[in-house]
Design an enzyme around this catalytic site. Structure first.
Site, PDB file in Angstrom:
ATOM      1  N   LYS A   1     -15.030  25.424 -28.943  1.00 37.09           N
ATOM      2  CA  LYS A   1     -16.129  24.627 -29.502  1.00 37.09           C
ATOM      3  C   LYS A   1     -17.139  25.414 -30.333  1.00 37.09           C
ATOM      4  CE  LYS A   1     -15.168  21.175 -28.955  1.00 37.09           C
ATOM      5  NZ  LYS A   1     -13.942  20.639 -29.634  1.00 37.09           N
TER       6      LYS A   1
ATOM      7  N   HIS B   1      -7.542  31.409 -28.592  1.00 35.42           N
ATOM      8  CA  HIS B   1      -8.800  31.439 -27.833  1.00 35.42           C
ATOM      9  C   HIS B   1      -8.784  32.608 -26.854  1.00 35.42           C
ATOM     10  CE1 HIS B   1     -10.508  27.704 -29.245  1.00 35.42           C
ATOM     11  NE2 HIS B   1      -9.535  26.955 -28.788  1.00 35.42           N
TER      12      HIS B   1
ATOM     13  N   SER C   1     -21.491  21.025 -27.115  1.00 38.96           N
ATOM     14  CA  SER C   1     -20.281  20.555 -27.788  1.00 38.96           C
ATOM     15  C   SER C   1     -19.136  20.449 -26.777  1.00 38.96           C
ATOM     16  CB  SER C   1     -19.923  21.523 -28.918  1.00 38.96           C
ATOM     17  OG  SER C   1     -18.794  21.083 -29.611  1.00 38.96           O
TER      18      SER C   1
HETATM   19  P1  A3P Z   1     -20.299  19.521 -32.309  1.00 38.49           P
HETATM   20  O1  A3P Z   1     -19.647  19.050 -31.054  1.00 38.49           O
HETATM   21  O2  A3P Z   1     -21.603  20.243 -32.051  1.00 38.49           O
HETATM   22  O3  A3P Z   1     -20.446  18.457 -33.333  1.00 38.49           O
HETATM   23  P2  A3P Z   1     -14.033  23.625 -32.381  1.00 38.49           P
HETATM   24  O4  A3P Z   1     -13.460  23.307 -33.692  1.00 38.49           O
HETATM   25  O5  A3P Z   1     -14.060  25.103 -32.078  1.00 38.49           O
HETATM   26  O6  A3P Z   1     -13.472  22.811 -31.302  1.00 38.49           O
HETATM   27  O7  A3P Z   1     -15.600  23.279 -32.491  1.00 38.49           O
HETATM   28  C1  A3P Z   1     -15.983  21.935 -32.614  1.00 38.49           C
HETATM   29  C2  A3P Z   1     -17.379  21.870 -33.235  1.00 38.49           C
HETATM   30  O8  A3P Z   1     -17.288  22.159 -34.641  1.00 38.49           O
HETATM   31  C3  A3P Z   1     -17.940  20.462 -33.107  1.00 38.49           C
HETATM   32  O9  A3P Z   1     -19.349  20.625 -32.959  1.00 38.49           O
HETATM   33  C4  A3P Z   1     -17.547  19.852 -34.445  1.00 38.49           C
HETATM   34  O10 A3P Z   1     -18.299  18.732 -34.804  1.00 38.49           O
HETATM   35  C5  A3P Z   1     -17.799  21.041 -35.377  1.00 38.49           C
HETATM   36  N1  A3P Z   1     -17.048  20.926 -36.643  1.00 38.49           N
HETATM   37  C6  A3P Z   1     -15.762  20.537 -36.823  1.00 38.49           C
HETATM   38  N2  A3P Z   1     -15.448  20.557 -38.121  1.00 38.49           N
HETATM   39  C7  A3P Z   1     -16.541  20.964 -38.793  1.00 38.49           C
HETATM   40  C8  A3P Z   1     -16.839  21.175 -40.179  1.00 38.49           C
HETATM   41  N3  A3P Z   1     -15.945  20.947 -41.124  1.00 38.49           N
HETATM   42  N4  A3P Z   1     -18.080  21.601 -40.512  1.00 38.49           N
HETATM   43  C9  A3P Z   1     -19.006  21.828 -39.559  1.00 38.49           C
HETATM   44  N5  A3P Z   1     -18.802  21.641 -38.230  1.00 38.49           N
HETATM   45  C10 A3P Z   1     -17.583  21.220 -37.846  1.00 38.49           C
END
Ligand code: A3P
Length: 271
Positions: free
Chosen positions: A25, A86, A117
């Site tokens: 996340k 990860h 998140s």
């Molecule tokens: P939030 O839950 O705070 O919105 P991961 O990809 O490591 O699982 O992390 C997920 C987080 O990255 C989520 O945060 C998600 O909304 C955010 N995220 C995914 N795609 C994104 C993008 N293109 N730009 C910015 N944030 C992004």
């Protein structure tokens, strides 16, 4: 565990590989989309992000064989392989750790936003939506170092320390920097990948292709699913910095800040 152990024991690093690494996340999906587009270059082919979620194009090494509906197999993919993990740095395969020039890009994120998140993600994917897991318990787990793939700060610090020792090997990024100055950070990624942008227009195109608003609203991410039927939409929630303020109480904030400064003291890293 099995694919992770197989990876550790058998994975052969290829000098053309690019390994993206992150704790959960912290912006992995965004990083995957960006690196995938940069590595594709200026080929005027169909836009593959429209067809599939970034996780489909950049396989998680330790998820192979476990998740259904997974993309390419890291062991048979053609070079240059763009992969994701990860797994903490210390547990990567020796073949990666012993190579001075293996390319790794790590993305870190503010611990409070990461925690929120993740809390949302697991409430959704574990069926706690109606009755969310108590946030104070999640904070307690975090401060007791109970975290997927191992404790958060140890994960971040292992990659951080290694990136300081071998900057040619590990590019260390922060989600907040990418949000604040995406052009600068994405240009940095492209140079690290030895695929610098030829002009500003190309850079802006990649930024747009991978922007939160665009990816979130693509049909494949609104209705598709991956990984044992986890909806693609769960990877695109708010995509902002500071959402923790909407959830975390003053008491939890103090607890988390104290834990953060304890873990990061002397490292030179600010999250
Ligand atoms: P939030 O839950 O705070 O919105 P991961 O990809 O490591 O699982 O992390 C997920 C987080 O990255 C989520 O945060 C998600 O909304 C955010 N995220 C995914 N795609 C994104 C993008 N293109 N730009 C910015 N944030 C992004």
């Amino acid at each position: 565990m099995k694919p992770a152990m197989m990876f550790q024991a058998t994975f052969k690093a290829d000098p053309d590989d690019v390994l993206l690494a992150s704790s959960m996340k912290t912006g992995s999906t965004w990083l995957k989309a960006l690196c995938f587009c940069i590595m594709q270059g200026n080929k005027e082919e169909e836009d593959l992000l429209v067809k599939d979620n970034p996780h489909f194009h950049v396989p998680i090494i330790e998820a192979v064989n476990y998740f259904t509906n997974t993309p390419a197999d890291p062991y048979t993919m053609s070079s240059p392989r763009l992969l994701h993990t990860h797994i903490p740095y210390s547990l990567l395969s020796d073949s990666i750790k012993n190579s001075d020039n293996y390319k790794i890009i790590y993305i870190a994120r503010n611990p409070k936003d990461t925690l929120i998140s993740m809390w949302h993600f697991f409430n959704y994917t574990s069926g706690y939506l109606e009755d969310p897991f108590p946030l104070e318990k999640a904070v307690e787990c975090f401060c007791n170092r109970v975290h997927p793939y191992g404790p958060f700060f140890e994960h971040v610090l292992e990659y951080w320390e290694e990136s300081k020792k071998r900057p040619q090997k590990i590019l260390f990024l922060k989600y907040e920097d990418l949000k604040r100055d995406p052009k600068k950070e994405v240009a940095k990624i492209a140079s690290f990948l030895e695929k610098p942008f030829e002009n500003e227009e190309d850079l802006e195109k990649v930024l747009w292709k991978c922007s939160f608003e665009r990816l979130k609203n693509l049909e494949v991410n609104k209705s598709g699913s991956l990984f044992n039927n986890i909806p693609n939409s769960t990877f695109f929630r708010k995509g902002i910095v500071g959402d923790w303020k909407n959830h975390i109480t003053h008491e939890m904030e103090e607890q988390l800040d104290k834990f953060t400064s304890l873990k990061l003291q002397g490292s030179g890293l600010v999250l």
